[in-house]
Design an enzyme around this catalytic site. Structure first.
Site, PDB file in Angstrom:
ATOM      1  N   GLY A 112       0.769  -1.235   0.000  1.00 21.03           N
ATOM      2  CA  GLY A 112       0.000   0.000   0.000  1.00 21.03           C
ATOM      3  C   GLY A 112       0.800   1.285   0.000  1.00 21.03           C
ATOM      4  N   GLU A 132      -4.798  -6.137  -5.616  1.00 23.07           N
ATOM      5  CA  GLU A 132      -3.784  -7.117  -5.196  1.00 23.07           C
ATOM      6  C   GLU A 132      -4.369  -8.513  -5.383  1.00 23.07           C
ATOM      7  OE1 GLU A 132      -0.981  -9.455  -4.220  1.00 23.07           O
ATOM      8  OE2 GLU A 132      -0.573  -7.311  -4.383  1.00 23.07           O
ATOM      9  N   ARG A 137      -2.486 -10.508   1.170  1.00 20.59           N
ATOM     10  CA  ARG A 137      -1.846  -9.216   0.907  1.00 20.59           C
ATOM     11  C   ARG A 137      -2.886  -8.133   0.621  1.00 20.59           C
ATOM     12  NH1 ARG A 137       3.331  -8.565  -0.530  1.00 20.59           N
ATOM     13  NH2 ARG A 137       2.866  -7.398  -2.439  1.00 20.59           N
ATOM     14  N   CYS A 230      11.752  -2.909  -8.589  1.00 18.58           N
ATOM     15  CA  CYS A 230      12.840  -2.658  -7.628  1.00 18.58           C
ATOM     16  C   CYS A 230      14.019  -3.582  -7.960  1.00 18.58           C
ATOM     17  CB  CYS A 230      12.371  -2.844  -6.189  1.00 18.58           C
ATOM     18  SG  CYS A 230      11.768  -4.498  -5.787  1.00 18.58           S
TER      19      CYS A 230
END
Length: 442
Positions: A112, A132, A137, A230
Site C-alpha cells: 500500500g 492485489e 496481501r 525494484c
C-alpha cells in the site's frame, strides 16, 4: 555478508563500468530508511518530527529517518500520521503525478505504499482502485489505506486479466509496480541475494509482459501508464519496456525530470544506491495515443434502507462528508461508502468496497473503525482527546475512565484519530478492533 551472484555482478559491471565498485560497496552499507507524512492528518509533521531528518527530494512529504528511529511502534503510526516507505519506492507514484479528480488504478498495490502516496495526491477527489491478487496481501493493503484515512479508494482482489476484461480504457492513469527479481532489495534484505537465480530476470520479464499487456487495456486514450520495478537488470527494465512498445504502437515514452535524480531517457529513469539515497528502483512513463471522453460511471441511487441508516449514524455518531453519502450500499451486515466514479465491481472479489461506515446490529448500529480513521475533528458528535499515556492504554485495548460523556465517542491523539469508544457510567469501553491492538511495550 552473503556474496552477490556471479551473473548479477557481471551484468552490473557491463552496465556501470568504472562505477561498478562504488555500486557494490553501497550494497554493504546500512539501508536508508524513510517515511511519508500523511497530508490527511493536520498534525502529522509535529507527530513525526522526532523521527525524521532531510526531505526525500523526489517525493512530496517524504522524509528520511534519523538513525535509530523506530516510528512504527508508536502512537503516531497507529494514528496514520505517516507511512513507512523506502525512499526509492516513492519514485513511481511521484512520476505518475495523480491529480485531484482523476481515476487511478494501482494494479499491483500491496502492501500500500504507492497507493497511499497516490491517494495523497488525489486529495480525496476522484477514484483510486488498489488491486492485489493475493487475498492475504489484499487485506494488508486495505488495512493500510484505512489507517491513512483514505476515503476514495476500493480494494480489489483480482488478477489483471479480470480487471481489463471488465474495465477497458476506464482509467486516466495506471501504475504497474510489477513483481520482479528484487535485486534492489540486496542491501536492505541480504537474504534476497541467496534467493536470486540466474533465470530469475527472464522468468520475471515474461510475467511482467503479461501484466503490462493487461495494464495497457485499462488506460484510456490519452492516459498514462507508469511501470516500475525494484530491480537493476535491463531484462526486466529497459528491455521489457522496449518489447512492450513494439507490441503496443499506441503507446510512446514520455520524458520527465525527477528532483534529485535528473531527466529520464526515453521515458525511463533509475535510482542507483551509490548515486542517490535509496535502495534502487526503475520506472518508465508511457502515454497512450488519442483522446476520448471518459466512460460514464454506473448510475447509483441510495435506497431507503441505506438512507435511514445514514440518518441514524449522523444523529448518533458523527456528521459525514458529502463524499461518504453519495454512493452508499449495504453488503451483508455492513454499510459502505463507495468512491465516486467507481466502476461496477459486481462479481469481483473485494478486500474493501470503499469506506466501511457501520455495522448493522439487530436494533442498533456500530460505527466502523474505517469511519473513525476517515474523519477529522470537526465531524464527530463527541470527542475524547488522549494524552500520550492514555493513548498507549487505548491502543493496547484498555477501557478508560471518562466523565460527562455518554455514547459513541471519537478517540483521538493530537487531533488525529485512533478509533471509537462508547461511554457509559463513567467508563469508555474500548472498540479498537482486536487485530489492531498493540503490545504493552509501546
Amino acid at each position: 555478508m552473503i556474496s552477490l551472484p556471479g551473473e548479477f555482478v557481471q551484468a552490473i559491471e557491463e552496465m556501470l563500468g568504472c562505477e561498478a565498485p562504488a555500486f557494490f560497496a553501497s550494497l554493504d552499507e546500512p539501508p536508508t530508511l524513510a517515511l511519508r507524512l500523511n497530508p490527511f492528518r493536520k498534525n502529522a509533521l509535529a507527530a513525526a518530527e522526532e523521527f525524521i531528518s532531510d526531505p526525500v527530494p523526489w517525493a512530496k512529504d517524504g522524509r528520511y529517518l534519523r538513525k535509530g528511529a523506530r516510528p512504527g511502534a508508536g502512537i503516531a503510526h497507529a494514528a496514520g500520521a505517516f507511512y513507512l516507505q523506502e525512499a526509492s519506492a516513492m519514485v513511481s507514484a511521484a512520476i505518475l503525478d495523480a491529480r485531484p479528480g482523476e481515476r487511478i488504478l494501482d494494479l499491483c498495490a500491496a502492501p500500500g505504499g504507492k497507493s497511499t502516496q497516490i491517494a495523497a495526491s488525489l486529495a480525496g477527489e476522484g477514484l483510486l482502485i488498489s488491486n492485489e491478487p493475493e487475498p492475504a496481501r489484499a487485506k494488508v493493503l486495505a488495512a493500510n489505506l484505512e489507517r491513512m484515512g483514505v476515503r476514495n479508494a476500493a480494494v480489489t482482489n483480482a488478477y489483471p486479466d479480470a480487471l481489463s476484461a471488465r474495465w477497458p480504457e476506464y482509467f486516466d492513469a495506471v501504475l504497474c509496480d510489477a513483481p520482479c527479481s528484487g535485486e534492489g532489495m540486496f542491501r536492505r534484505e541480504p537474504d534476497a541475494r541467496a534467493e536470486w537465480k540466474s533465470g530469475s530476470p527472464a522468468g520475471c520479464a515474461k510475467r511482467q509482459a503479461e501484466i503490462l499487456d493487461r495494464a495497457a487495456e485499462l488506460v484510456r486514450p490519452g492516459g498514462r501508464l507508469v511501470y516500475s520495478t525494484c530491480t537493476f537488470n535491463r531484462n526486466e527494465n529497459e528491455e521489457t519496456i522496449a518489447a512492450f512498445l513494439a507490441r503496443h504502437p499506441e503507446f510512446e515514452p514520455e520524458d520527465f525530470s525527477l528532483p534529485g535524480v535528473g531527466a529520464s531517457i526515453n521515458g525511463c529513469i533509475r535510482i542507483w544506491p551509490h548515486r542517490q539515497r535509496g535502495d534502487g528502483h526503475f520506472a518508465a512513463k508511457l502515454r497512450k495515443a488519442g483522446s476520448a471522453k471518459r466512460r460514464e460511471a454506473p448510475a447509483f441511487r441510495v435506497d431507503r434502507e441505506c438512507a435511514a441508516l445514514l440518518g441514524q449514524l449522523e444523529k448518533e455518531v458523527c456528521a459525514l462528508p458529502d463524499a461518504l453519502k453519495a454512493r452508499v450500499v449495504r453488503l451483508g451486515d455492513y454499510l459502505y461508502a463507495i468512491p465516486a466514479e467507481c466502476p461496477d465491481t459486481k462479481g469481483l472479489k473485494l478486500a474493501s468496497a470503499g469506506t466501511c461506515l457501520l455495522r448493522v446490529g439487530r436494533n442498533y448500529i456500530e460505527p466502523a473503525h474505517a469511519l473513525a480513521m476517515a474523519l477529522d475533528a470537526a465531524l464527530p458528535k463527541q470527542i475524547m482527546e488522549l494524552d500520550d499515556a492514555h493513548a498507549r492504554r487505548y491502543l493496547t485495548g484498555e477501557a478508560l475512565e471518562c466523565e460527562n460523556l455518554r455514547g459513541w465517542t471519537w478517540i483521538c491523539w493530537r487531533g488525529m484519530p485512533l478509533g471509537w469508544g462508547k461511554a457509559s457510567n463513567g467508563q469508555m469501553k474500548n472498540h479498537l478492533p482486536k487485530g489492531l491492538r498493540l503490545s504493552l511495550h509501546i
